[in-house]
Design a protein around this motif. Structure first.
Motif, PDB file in Angstrom:
ATOM      1  N   ALA A 193       0.752  -1.375   0.074  1.00 16.46           N
ATOM      2  CA  ALA A 193       0.095  -0.011  -0.007  1.00 16.46           C
ATOM      3  C   ALA A 193       0.837   1.264   0.103  1.00 16.46           C
ATOM      4  O   ALA A 193       0.400   2.201  -0.596  1.00 16.46           O
ATOM      5  CB  ALA A 193      -1.048  -0.051   1.196  1.00 16.46           C
ATOM      6  N   TYR A 194       2.070   1.326   0.655  1.00 18.29           N
ATOM      7  CA  TYR A 194       2.780   2.242   0.980  1.00 18.29           C
ATOM      8  C   TYR A 194       4.230   2.338  -0.096  1.00 18.29           C
ATOM      9  O   TYR A 194       5.064   2.823   0.045  1.00 18.29           O
ATOM     10  CB  TYR A 194       3.251   2.478   2.354  1.00 18.29           C
ATOM     11  CG  TYR A 194       2.223   2.570   3.116  1.00 18.29           C
ATOM     12  CD1 TYR A 194       1.475   3.830   3.506  1.00 18.29           C
ATOM     13  CD2 TYR A 194       1.722   1.667   3.658  1.00 18.29           C
ATOM     14  CE1 TYR A 194       0.416   4.019   4.174  1.00 18.29           C
ATOM     15  CE2 TYR A 194       0.432   1.585   4.583  1.00 18.29           C
ATOM     16  CZ  TYR A 194      -0.328   2.971   4.704  1.00 18.29           C
ATOM     17  OH  TYR A 194      -1.383   2.819   5.566  1.00 18.29           O
ATOM     18  N   ALA A 195       4.150   1.411  -1.189  1.00 15.22           N
ATOM     19  CA  ALA A 195       5.370   1.368  -2.081  1.00 15.22           C
ATOM     20  C   ALA A 195       5.827   2.504  -2.469  1.00 15.22           C
ATOM     21  O   ALA A 195       7.165   2.749  -2.578  1.00 15.22           O
ATOM     22  CB  ALA A 195       4.837   0.327  -3.092  1.00 15.22           C
ATOM     23  N   GLU A 196       5.036   3.383  -2.968  1.00 13.15           N
ATOM     24  CA  GLU A 196       5.593   4.715  -3.598  1.00 13.15           C
ATOM     25  C   GLU A 196       6.526   5.594  -2.799  1.00 13.15           C
ATOM     26  O   GLU A 196       7.441   6.170  -3.311  1.00 13.15           O
ATOM     27  CB  GLU A 196       4.405   5.546  -4.224  1.00 13.15           C
ATOM     28  CG  GLU A 196       3.878   5.110  -5.468  1.00 13.15           C
ATOM     29  CD  GLU A 196       2.730   4.076  -5.043  1.00 13.15           C
ATOM     30  OE1 GLU A 196       1.917   3.760  -5.944  1.00 13.15           O
ATOM     31  OE2 GLU A 196       2.444   3.795  -3.907  1.00 13.15           O
ATOM     32  N   PHE A 197       6.266   5.371  -1.284  1.00 16.99           N
ATOM     33  CA  PHE A 197       7.114   6.050  -0.446  1.00 16.99           C
ATOM     34  C   PHE A 197       8.377   5.304  -0.073  1.00 16.99           C
ATOM     35  O   PHE A 197       8.857   5.860   0.725  1.00 16.99           O
ATOM     36  CB  PHE A 197       6.302   6.329   0.700  1.00 16.99           C
ATOM     37  CG  PHE A 197       5.041   7.195   0.656  1.00 16.99           C
ATOM     38  CD1 PHE A 197       5.197   8.463   0.476  1.00 16.99           C
ATOM     39  CD2 PHE A 197       3.873   6.508   0.546  1.00 16.99           C
ATOM     40  CE1 PHE A 197       3.841   9.308   0.052  1.00 16.99           C
ATOM     41  CE2 PHE A 197       2.760   7.319   0.426  1.00 16.99           C
ATOM     42  CZ  PHE A 197       2.733   8.818   0.101  1.00 16.99           C
ATOM     43  N   LEU A 273       1.380  12.378  -7.870  1.00 17.42           N
ATOM     44  CA  LEU A 273       2.630  11.697  -6.997  1.00 17.42           C
ATOM     45  C   LEU A 273       3.802  13.027  -6.948  1.00 17.42           C
ATOM     46  O   LEU A 273       4.757  12.500  -6.330  1.00 17.42           O
ATOM     47  CB  LEU A 273       3.065  10.666  -7.972  1.00 17.42           C
ATOM     48  CG  LEU A 273       2.207   9.598  -8.154  1.00 17.42           C
ATOM     49  CD1 LEU A 273       2.872   8.378  -8.998  1.00 17.42           C
ATOM     50  CD2 LEU A 273       2.011   8.956  -6.891  1.00 17.42           C
ATOM     51  N   GLY A 274       3.523  14.178  -7.435  1.00 14.62           N
ATOM     52  CA  GLY A 274       4.440  15.356  -7.073  1.00 14.62           C
ATOM     53  C   GLY A 274       4.795  15.535  -5.786  1.00 14.62           C
ATOM     54  O   GLY A 274       5.778  16.196  -5.459  1.00 14.62           O
ATOM     55  N   MET A 280       8.057  12.303   1.862  1.00 16.60           N
ATOM     56  CA  MET A 280       9.252  11.548   2.406  1.00 16.60           C
ATOM     57  C   MET A 280      10.274  12.266   3.019  1.00 16.60           C
ATOM     58  O   MET A 280      10.808  12.049   3.766  1.00 16.60           O
ATOM     59  CB  MET A 280       9.921  11.014   1.119  1.00 16.60           C
ATOM     60  CG  MET A 280       8.967   9.805   0.375  1.00 16.60           C
ATOM     61  SD  MET A 280       9.746   9.036  -1.202  1.00 16.60           S
ATOM     62  CE  MET A 280      11.319   8.514  -0.712  1.00 16.60           C
ATOM     63  N   GLY A 281      10.294  13.627   2.792  1.00 18.24           N
ATOM     64  CA  GLY A 281      11.369  14.391   3.408  1.00 18.24           C
ATOM     65  C   GLY A 281      10.815  14.848   4.761  1.00 18.24           C
ATOM     66  O   GLY A 281      11.522  14.931   5.725  1.00 18.24           O
ATOM     67  N   GLN A 282       9.394  15.006   4.752  1.00 17.23           N
ATOM     68  CA  GLN A 282       8.924  15.326   6.064  1.00 17.23           C
ATOM     69  C   GLN A 282       9.045  14.026   7.011  1.00 17.23           C
ATOM     70  O   GLN A 282       9.249  13.942   8.092  1.00 17.23           O
ATOM     71  CB  GLN A 282       7.459  15.650   6.184  1.00 17.23           C
ATOM     72  CG  GLN A 282       7.230  17.007   5.542  1.00 17.23           C
ATOM     73  CD  GLN A 282       8.249  18.052   6.100  1.00 17.23           C
ATOM     74  OE1 GLN A 282       7.959  18.411   7.373  1.00 17.23           O
ATOM     75  NE2 GLN A 282       9.014  18.841   5.275  1.00 17.23           N
ATOM     76  N   ARG A 283       8.877  12.771   6.404  1.00 17.64           N
ATOM     77  CA  ARG A 283       9.045  11.518   7.287  1.00 17.64           C
ATOM     78  C   ARG A 283      10.520  11.464   7.857  1.00 17.64           C
ATOM     79  O   ARG A 283      10.696  11.220   8.983  1.00 17.64           O
ATOM     80  CB  ARG A 283       8.732  10.429   6.256  1.00 17.64           C
ATOM     81  CG  ARG A 283       9.105   8.861   6.952  1.00 17.64           C
ATOM     82  CD  ARG A 283       9.070   7.859   5.766  1.00 17.64           C
ATOM     83  NE  ARG A 283      10.308   8.048   4.926  1.00 17.64           N
ATOM     84  CZ  ARG A 283      10.273   7.849   3.683  1.00 17.64           C
ATOM     85  NH1 ARG A 283       9.602   6.670   3.292  1.00 17.64           N
ATOM     86  NH2 ARG A 283      11.703   7.820   3.036  1.00 17.64           N
ATOM     87  N   ALA A 302       7.540   4.293   4.489  1.00 19.40           N
ATOM     88  CA  ALA A 302       6.251   4.568   4.163  1.00 19.40           C
ATOM     89  C   ALA A 302       5.805   6.046   4.327  1.00 19.40           C
ATOM     90  O   ALA A 302       6.886   6.882   4.556  1.00 19.40           O
ATOM     91  CB  ALA A 302       5.055   3.810   5.003  1.00 19.40           C
ATOM     92  N   ASN A 303       4.647   6.657   4.566  1.00 24.02           N
ATOM     93  CA  ASN A 303       4.572   8.084   4.679  1.00 24.02           C
ATOM     94  C   ASN A 303       4.028   8.178   6.354  1.00 24.02           C
ATOM     95  O   ASN A 303       3.213   8.962   6.628  1.00 24.02           O
ATOM     96  CB  ASN A 303       3.321   8.571   3.838  1.00 24.02           C
ATOM     97  CG  ASN A 303       1.952   7.990   3.984  1.00 24.02           C
ATOM     98  OD1 ASN A 303       1.806   6.782   4.616  1.00 24.02           O
ATOM     99  ND2 ASN A 303       0.975   8.454   3.791  1.00 24.02           N
TER     100      ASN A 303
END
Length: 357
Positions: A193-197, A273-274, A280-283, A302-303
């Motif tokens: 579910a979180y693969a893009e992150f 997706l922008g 990711m930076g905030q994570r 993940a996010n």
């Protein structure tokens, strides 16, 4: 007024509570891993036009197999996938429910490695599938040897692997997926579910789909796409798996409006997706800041971030809520989970965390 217990409800449902996180009206909501950024106006316009084009024909049923949408999803995923290898439903929860309806059920079992996504046991319960709660290590990690030993012991019909894992956030070593595939007697479902992150270098289970007809990879548009209200989840697998879930799906389960909105969103995926890099930076900022303050923090792909509060997590949760920040108590003693949102939301969370110390 009657209560549930006054009804002839199934015995295994008595005393249970429905799945859900608190939906509270607070300034900063970081408890459900939504994308904090609103849909960009050009995408709003495109989705609006796509929906308007469907309105006149709402007297007709939608394409029950959502072929055009599945083709768009296959193109997005890449890896040489064809439309016959992709299936879509109302969120990845419905996808996973359909998988359990097809491959689980009475007399069969499903196994997951806790702590993991808390909906999986409930989906098992709802489909009459016996749930087997397997274990992760003390650091929430999962090695190939640990996973194989538990699969060998229980011989489940369905194995759930989460990568990145919710609520811990860490992606699996590909060796774990390979080892479980080699040992499991039934289906292996990798929830991505979180693969893009995921951090650079993280390998998706999509890469090993060829030659593994019992492997299923599930995804969602709720997180990275910021499409949580649209409710669109999907899977990639061998065409035989898609044929199997079609046996149990409800007729016309995806509305024409859902299909049209999802296709418009996919057509504008670069804009949607922008926000991924910013999130990711905030994570990573949350991880670094909390560790600098002495908190134990799980590695995250993940996010969201799982962090230790050093005491009763319910007390810490309430203190953050009183400061206007809603995070998630996932039931792990001493730990809480926070979604990575906008810079302003991160500021508010970190400020509130300072007051806990």
């Amino acid at each position: 007024m009657s209560t549930i217990d006054d009804l002839p409800i199934r015995d295994d449902l008595r005393g249970l509570s429905p799945y859900g996180a608190p939906q509270l009206d607070v300034p900063v909501r970081l408890n459900t891993n939504e994308n904090s950024y609103p849909v960009p106006e050009p995408v709003v316009d495109a989705i609006g036009k796509a929906l308007a084009a469907e309105l006149r024909d709402l007297n007709r049923y939608p394409d029950r197999d959502a072929v055009a949408l599945r083709a768009d999803l296959a193109a997005y995923l890449g890896h040489g996938l064809a439309v016959e290898q992709v299936w879509a439903a109302n969120g990845s929860n419905e996808i996973q429910q359909q998988l359990l309806q097809a491959f689980g059920g009475p007399g069969r079992s499903a196994l997951g490695f806790a702590p993991a996504y808390s909906m999986h046991p409930l989906l098992a319960l709802g489909t009459g599938t016996r749930w087997v709660p397997a274990r992760r290590g003390a650091d929430f990690g999962l090695t190939a040897d640990e996973a194989v030993a538990q699969v060998r012991e229980h011989r489940p019909d369905v194995v759930f692997l989460c990568s990145p894992n919710n609520p811990t956030g860490t992606a699996l070593d590909p060796a774990v997926v390979a080892a479980v595939l080699a040992e499991a007697p039934g289906m292996v479902v990798v929830d991505e579910a979180y693969a893009e992150f995921a951090r650079p270098g993280t390998v998706s289970a999509l890469a090993v789909l060829p030659g593994h007809p019992r492997l299923v990879v599930t995804r969602t548009m709720s997180k990275a796409f910021g499409f949580a209200g649209g409710r669109l989840g999907y899977l990639a697998a061998d065409p035989a798996v898609v044929a199997a879930v079609q046996l149990v799906r409800l007729p016309y389960h995806l509305s024409a409006l859902t299909q049209a909105a999802a296709r418009a969103a996919l057509a504008h995926r670069d804009a949607l997706l922008g926000t991924v890099e910013a999130i990711m930076g905030q994570r990573d900022r949350i991880v670094a800041d909390l560790r600098a303050r002495g908190h134990r923090v799980a590695d995250s792909d993940a996010n969201f971030v799982l962090f230790e509060v050093g005491g009763d997590q319910a007390v810490a949760w309430r203190a953050l809520l009183d400061a206007g920040v809603l995070v998630r108590d996932v039931g792990l003693p001493g730990w809480l989970r926070v979604t990575a949102g906008t810079p302003a939301e991160t500021d508010a969370f970190l400020t509130a965390m300072e007051r806990l110390q």
